[in-house]
Design an enzyme around this catalytic site. Sequence first.
Site, short mmCIF file in Angstrom:
data_model
loop_
_atom_site.label_atom_id
_atom_site.label_comp_id
_atom_site.label_asym_id
_atom_site.label_seq_id
_atom_site.Cartn_x
_atom_site.Cartn_y
_atom_site.Cartn_z
N SER A 27 0.72 -1.29 -0.08
CA SER A 27 -0.24 -0.01 0.02
C SER A 27 0.75 1.18 0.07
O SER A 27 1.01 1.99 1.08
CB SER A 27 -0.82 -0.03 1.17
N HIS A 38 -3.51 -6.02 2.78
CA HIS A 38 -2.36 -7.13 3.08
C HIS A 38 -3.24 -8.55 3.52
O HIS A 38 -2.36 -9.37 3.91
CB HIS A 38 -1.65 -6.69 4.43
N GLU A 72 -4.45 -2.44 9.40
CA GLU A 72 -3.69 -3.05 10.60
C GLU A 72 -4.52 -2.69 11.83
O GLU A 72 -4.73 -1.56 12.03
CB GLU A 72 -2.54 -2.49 10.73
N GLU A 86 1.85 -9.53 7.09
CA GLU A 86 2.58 -9.13 8.26
C GLU A 86 2.59 -10.08 9.38
O GLU A 86 2.82 -9.73 10.44
CB GLU A 86 2.46 -7.69 8.60
N GLU A 122 -3.09 5.59 12.28
CA GLU A 122 -2.00 6.14 11.45
C GLU A 122 -2.78 6.12 10.23
O GLU A 122 -3.71 5.26 9.83
CB GLU A 122 -0.87 4.86 11.41
N ASP A 145 1.76 8.26 7.48
CA ASP A 145 2.56 7.42 6.78
C ASP A 145 2.72 7.92 5.17
O ASP A 145 3.50 8.50 4.85
CB ASP A 145 2.34 5.90 6.84
N LYS A 156 9.80 5.18 7.20
CA LYS A 156 10.32 3.88 6.08
C LYS A 156 11.58 4.49 5.35
O LYS A 156 11.49 5.31 4.78
CB LYS A 156 9.04 3.71 5.57
N HIS A 185 8.72 -1.10 9.45
CA HIS A 185 9.04 -2.20 8.31
C HIS A 185 8.20 -1.92 7.03
O HIS A 185 7.56 -0.76 7.11
CB HIS A 185 8.74 -3.60 8.73
N LYS A 193 7.15 -0.42 14.50
CA LYS A 193 6.08 -0.98 13.99
C LYS A 193 6.76 -2.12 12.90
O LYS A 193 7.21 -1.73 11.97
CB LYS A 193 5.13 -0.18 12.96
P1 PGA Z 1 3.05 -1.29 3.15
O1 PGA Z 1 2.29 -1.16 4.53
O2 PGA Z 1 4.44 -1.52 3.56
O3 PGA Z 1 2.51 -2.09 2.18
O4 PGA Z 1 2.91 0.18 2.39
C1 PGA Z 1 2.74 -0.74 5.86
C2 PGA Z 1 2.12 0.52 6.28
O5 PGA Z 1 1.08 0.81 5.52
O6 PGA Z 1 2.23 0.96 7.09
ZN ZN Z 2 0.66 2.70 6.96
#
Ligand code: PGA
Ligand code: ZN
Length: 427
Positions: free
Chosen positions: A48, A165, A174, A215, A291, A318, A343, A371, A394
Site C-alpha cells: 500500500s 495485506h 492494521e 505481516e 495512522e 505514513d 520508512k 518495516h 512497527k
Molecule cells: P506497506 O504497508 O509496506 O504495504 O506500505 C505498511 C504500512 O502501511 O504501514
Molecule cells: Zn501505514
Amino acid sequence: MSTIQRLHARTILDSRGNPTVEVDCFLDNPSSGSGQVFGRAAVPSGASTGSHEALELRDGDKAVYGGKGVTKAVANVNGPIAKALKGIAVSDQRIVDDTLIDLDGTPSKSALGANALLGVSMAVCRARAAGEGVSLWRSLAKQFAVEGAGLLPVPLMNVLNGGKHADSGLSFQECMIVPTGFDRFADALRAGTETFHALHALLKKKGHVTAVGDEGGFAPRVKDAAEAFDLLLEAIHAAGYDGKIKLAIDAAASEFCEGGRYTVDGRSMTSAELTAFYIDLTKRYPIISIEDSHAEDDWDGFADLNQRTGSAVQIVGDDLYVTNVERMRTGLDRKATDAILIKLNQIGTVSETVDAIQLAQESGWRAITSHRSGETEDTFIAHLAAGLKTGQIKTGSLSRTDRVCKYNELLRIEEELGRDAKYIAPF
Ligand code: PGA
Ligand code: ZN
C-alpha cells in the site's frame, strides 16, 4: 580511514516471494588486522505505497517475475554506483548519501532506483559498524550524534491484517496491540506474543480461519472494525493483560478513498464523517494511535482529527509524509499530525531518513520506525529504532521470521545494554 573498496548487489527474494535488492559493501580498512571489512543490507518493499514515495525500480518484463524483477537496480549498483563510490571514505554517511543522490540526479530517485540507492546506503552503515567493531545501533548513534542512546522501542504489533495485506474484508489495514505497561522490552514482547496466541485460540473457538496475512497477523472474516477490536480486547483479557496492552490502527485510508469519499466496512462517508467515526472508536476502545486516518492529500481531514484528539491519541502520517522532510514541513504548518511513520525505502537513503526522524524529534512529534509489508531477514530497522531513539517500532505480528527477526534483534540489543536499557511507553 576506511574507504569503499567494492560494492556488489544481487537479487534475493522478499517475504512475499518477490525479487528485491541485496548489497554487499567491502571496505579497505588498514586498521583492521584482516584488512577487509564487510557489511550487507537488503531492501524492503511496500504494497500500500504512498504516491509520493521515491521510485522502486522494477524491470517491467512480465515474463520474468511478473515484471517485478530488479536486475536494472542491481546493475545500477554494480555499474555506475560502484564506480562513483570506489575509494570514498565512509566516516561521514552524508557524503556517501549525497554522492548517491547527485549521481541519480532526480527528485524521486527514478534514474537509478531508490531500491538501488538504499541498498548501498544501508550496506555502507553496516560495513562502517563492522569496521568500528560495534553494534549497528551504536555506530548509527555515533554517526548521527545521538546522545544517551539505549531506548528500546515500544512495538505496535499488527495482529489483525486487513486492507491490501489480507483477504479478511476489513477496511482498516492494521489492527494492532501495543504493550505499554511494562518496564522491559522483553516483557512487552512476551505479553504481546501471549496475546497473539490467545487471539489464535479465540479465533479457533469462534470458527474463524487462523491463516495469517502479509505481516504475520491473523486475517479472520470480520464484519467491521468494532468486531476486530472486540476480539483484541477479549484476547488481551484472556492473556491476563487488561489495561497493560492498548490498541492502535493503521487505516491506510488512501486505499479506501475514492473521489473524496471513504468506504469503511461497507459504509460510505465524507472526510468529516470519517473523523467522527474515529472519535467514536476512541471513546469505545483504548486506542492510542491512528495512522493514515485519511487519504494522503486530505490535509484538512488529518488536521481536524489531530486537533480533536489532542495528545490523548497520536495521529501518525505514513503515506501522508513518505519520510520526506518537505512534506513534513507542510504537516507541521498545518498541524496535520503529531507523529510520523519512518520508512527507509520511502525516501531512499539513510541520511535523509535520519533527517526526517530528527526533524520530528526537534518539532515535538513522535517518530515510529517501520518495516514494509514485503520484508527480508534484514534487521536494520531494529538498530535504527534503538540508535536514533525513536521510541516506537512497527514491525508486524508475532509470527513469520521476516517480522520476528526484528523483535529478536531488539532482545539482543536490550541484553547488550544491560542496566542501561530503557523501555518507556509515551502513552
Ligand atoms: P506497506 O504497508 O509496506 O504495504 O506500505 C505498511 C504500512 O502501511 O504501514
Ligand atoms: Zn501505514
